[in-house]
Enzyme design. Structure first.
Site, PDB file in Angstrom:
ATOM      1  N   ARG A  18       0.839  -1.211   0.000  1.00 30.12           N
ATOM      2  CA  ARG A  18       0.000   0.000   0.000  1.00 30.12           C
ATOM      3  C   ARG A  18       0.862   1.245   0.000  1.00 30.12           C
ATOM      4  O   ARG A  18       1.832   1.335   0.749  1.00 30.12           O
ATOM      5  CB  ARG A  18      -0.859   0.049   1.288  1.00 30.12           C
ATOM      6  CG  ARG A  18      -2.039  -0.811   1.266  1.00 30.12           C
ATOM      7  CD  ARG A  18      -3.154  -0.351   2.181  1.00 30.12           C
ATOM      8  NE  ARG A  18      -2.809   0.184   3.489  1.00 30.12           N
ATOM      9  CZ  ARG A  18      -3.692   0.689   4.329  1.00 30.12           C
ATOM     10  NH1 ARG A  18      -4.966   0.743   4.006  1.00 30.12           N
ATOM     11  NH2 ARG A  18      -3.339   1.133   5.507  1.00 30.12           N
ATOM     12  N   ASP A  41      -0.601  -2.703  12.421  1.00 33.73           N
ATOM     13  CA  ASP A  41      -0.045  -3.175  11.148  1.00 33.73           C
ATOM     14  C   ASP A  41       0.205  -4.682  11.249  1.00 33.73           C
ATOM     15  O   ASP A  41       1.118  -5.125  11.938  1.00 33.73           O
ATOM     16  CB  ASP A  41       1.260  -2.426  10.848  1.00 33.73           C
ATOM     17  CG  ASP A  41       1.765  -2.728   9.450  1.00 33.73           C
ATOM     18  OD1 ASP A  41       1.903  -3.927   9.103  1.00 33.73           O
ATOM     19  OD2 ASP A  41       2.013  -1.783   8.688  1.00 33.73           O
ATOM     20  N   ASP A  48       3.742  -6.004  10.216  1.00 35.80           N
ATOM     21  CA  ASP A  48       4.773  -5.702  11.214  1.00 35.80           C
ATOM     22  C   ASP A  48       4.644  -6.595  12.443  1.00 35.80           C
ATOM     23  O   ASP A  48       5.640  -7.030  13.021  1.00 35.80           O
ATOM     24  CB  ASP A  48       4.668  -4.235  11.646  1.00 35.80           C
ATOM     25  CG  ASP A  48       5.299  -3.297  10.620  1.00 35.80           C
ATOM     26  OD1 ASP A  48       6.035  -3.781   9.747  1.00 35.80           O
ATOM     27  OD2 ASP A  48       5.046  -2.080  10.702  1.00 35.80           O
ATOM     28  N   THR A 100      -1.745   7.372  -0.053  1.00 34.02           N
ATOM     29  CA  THR A 100      -3.043   7.220  -0.733  1.00 34.02           C
ATOM     30  C   THR A 100      -3.744   5.910  -0.393  1.00 34.02           C
ATOM     31  O   THR A 100      -4.927   5.749  -0.680  1.00 34.02           O
ATOM     32  CB  THR A 100      -2.837   7.236  -2.253  1.00 34.02           C
ATOM     33  OG1 THR A 100      -2.039   6.080  -2.604  1.00 34.02           O
ATOM     34  CG2 THR A 100      -2.122   8.494  -2.706  1.00 34.02           C
TER      35      THR A 100
HETATM   36  C1  PRP Z   1      -1.652  -4.297   4.384  1.00 30.07           C
HETATM   37  C2  PRP Z   1      -2.440  -5.570   4.635  1.00 30.07           C
HETATM   38  C3  PRP Z   1      -3.241  -5.705   3.367  1.00 30.07           C
HETATM   39  C4  PRP Z   1      -3.522  -4.273   3.011  1.00 30.07           C
HETATM   40  C5  PRP Z   1      -4.936  -3.950   3.370  1.00 30.07           C
HETATM   41  O1  PRP Z   1      -0.559  -4.562   3.604  1.00 30.07           O
HETATM   42  O2  PRP Z   1      -1.626  -6.670   4.886  1.00 30.07           O
HETATM   43  O3  PRP Z   1      -2.555  -6.348   2.322  1.00 30.07           O
HETATM   44  O4  PRP Z   1      -2.618  -3.470   3.751  1.00 30.07           O
HETATM   45  O5  PRP Z   1      -5.240  -2.648   3.076  1.00 30.07           O
HETATM   46  P1  PRP Z   1      -6.253  -2.231   1.939  1.00 30.07           P
HETATM   47  O6  PRP Z   1      -7.492  -3.025   2.139  1.00 30.07           O
HETATM   48  O7  PRP Z   1      -6.434  -0.767   2.183  1.00 30.07           O
HETATM   49  O8  PRP Z   1      -5.616  -2.501   0.607  1.00 30.07           O
HETATM   50  P2  PRP Z   1       0.677  -3.565   3.333  1.00 30.07           P
HETATM   51  O9  PRP Z   1       0.571  -2.991   1.964  1.00 30.07           O
HETATM   52  O10 PRP Z   1       0.812  -2.582   4.454  1.00 30.07           O
HETATM   53  O11 PRP Z   1       1.902  -4.533   3.257  1.00 30.07           O
HETATM   54  P3  PRP Z   1       2.486  -5.622   4.276  1.00 30.07           P
HETATM   55  O12 PRP Z   1       1.547  -6.796   4.234  1.00 30.07           O
HETATM   56  O13 PRP Z   1       3.804  -5.924   3.680  1.00 30.07           O
HETATM   57  O14 PRP Z   1       2.586  -5.022   5.648  1.00 30.07           O
HETATM   58  N1  URA Z   2      -3.031  -2.850   6.956  1.00 36.44           N
HETATM   59  C1  URA Z   2      -2.797  -3.211   8.221  1.00 36.44           C
HETATM   60  O1  URA Z   2      -1.874  -3.981   8.492  1.00 36.44           O
HETATM   61  N2  URA Z   2      -3.597  -2.727   9.188  1.00 36.44           N
HETATM   62  C2  URA Z   2      -4.619  -1.884   8.931  1.00 36.44           C
HETATM   63  O2  URA Z   2      -5.329  -1.475   9.867  1.00 36.44           O
HETATM   64  C3  URA Z   2      -4.837  -1.511   7.603  1.00 36.44           C
HETATM   65  C4  URA Z   2      -4.036  -2.013   6.634  1.00 36.44           C
END
Ligand code: PRP
Ligand code: URA
Length: 207
Positions: A102, A198, A201, A106
């Site tokens: 993400r 998160d 994380d 945005t």
């Molecule tokens: C996070 C989560 C989802 C996404 C959800 O991933 O694991 O994939 O955000 O958000 P959305 O519904 O608004 O798309 P992130 O891109 O932060 O990557 P990560 O899994 O590597 O932490």
């Molecule tokens: N991704 C996450 O890991 N947590 C949230 O709350 C939204 C997106």
């Protein structure tokens, strides 16, 4: 259509999952256990079976075995946390991965990797990602799977926001969604509230 799990054993685990004091080891275990509950519920009416003959010690009877080919598709990175749980009950499944990050400002998903087995159209793709926030990542992932020829897709998440659910339902009304919790809203940084922070994380210990 979205189904929200309703079970005290799910609620119990969710409470510990949300707790800011929960460390990665327990967090991963809870994610795995909740994934098993989700898959159990989601696959009840989706998995097709064929009849087999079974010899019991007493007689011959009819049993059932799973006939579907299953492809589990975690969205990197956090979706990987759900893979062990899925494979514990579907050990013969294939696995494809979709990398998505993400944009911090945005919240638009940026696809960076895709390695998914070719589709013949009859297999069941089970998309997994613990967080369903704006819905952007799940929408894009399902679009990619459809483009690859997948016709039977189900999406499993642990925590969903109403904003993401309605966006997803408009874009992919044919894909059913199962989640362990439907939360209140998104905050100004597009995080789910109350949520769990998160997920990536917390699973990978990169806080
Ligand atoms: C996070 C989560 C989802 C996404 C959800 O991933 O694991 O994939 O955000 O958000 P959305 O519904 O608004 O798309 P992130 O891109 O932060 O990557 P990560 O899994 O590597 O932490
Ligand atoms: N991704 C996450 O890991 N947590 C949230 O709350 C939204 C997106």
């Amino acid at each position: 259509m979205i189904t929200v799990l309703r079970h005290p054993l799910v609620d119990h685990r969710l409470a510990y999952l949300r707790d800011v004091a929960t460390k990665p080891k327990l967090f991963r275990e809870l994610v795995s256990e909740l994934t098993v509950f989700l898959a159990y519920e989601a696959l009840r009416d989706l998995l097709r079976t064929t009849e087999i003959t079974v010899e019991t010690p007493l007689t011959t009877t009819v049993g059932k075995k799973v006939a579907d080919e299953i492809v589990i598709v975690p969205i990197l990175r956090a979706g990987m946390g759900m893979l062990d749980g899925m494979l514990s009950i579907l050990p013969y499944a294939k696995v494809g991965v979709l990398g998505m990050q993400r944009n911090e400002e945005t919240a638009e998903p940026i696809p960076y990797y895709a390695k998914v087995p070719p589709a013949h159209g009859e297999e069941l793709a089970v998309l997994i990602d613990p967080m369903f926030a704006t819905g952007g990542s799940a929408i894009d992932a399902v679009s990619q799977l459809k483009k690859l020829g997948y016709r039977r897709i189900v999406f499993l998440s642990l925590v969903a926001a109403p904003e993401g659910i309605s966006r997803f339902e408009q874009r992919h009304p044919d894909v059913s969604v199962f989640t362990a919790a439907k939360d209140e809203c998104l905050n100004s940084r597009h995080y789910i509230v109350p949520g769990l922070g998160d997920a990536g994380d917390r699973i990978f210990g990169t806080l």
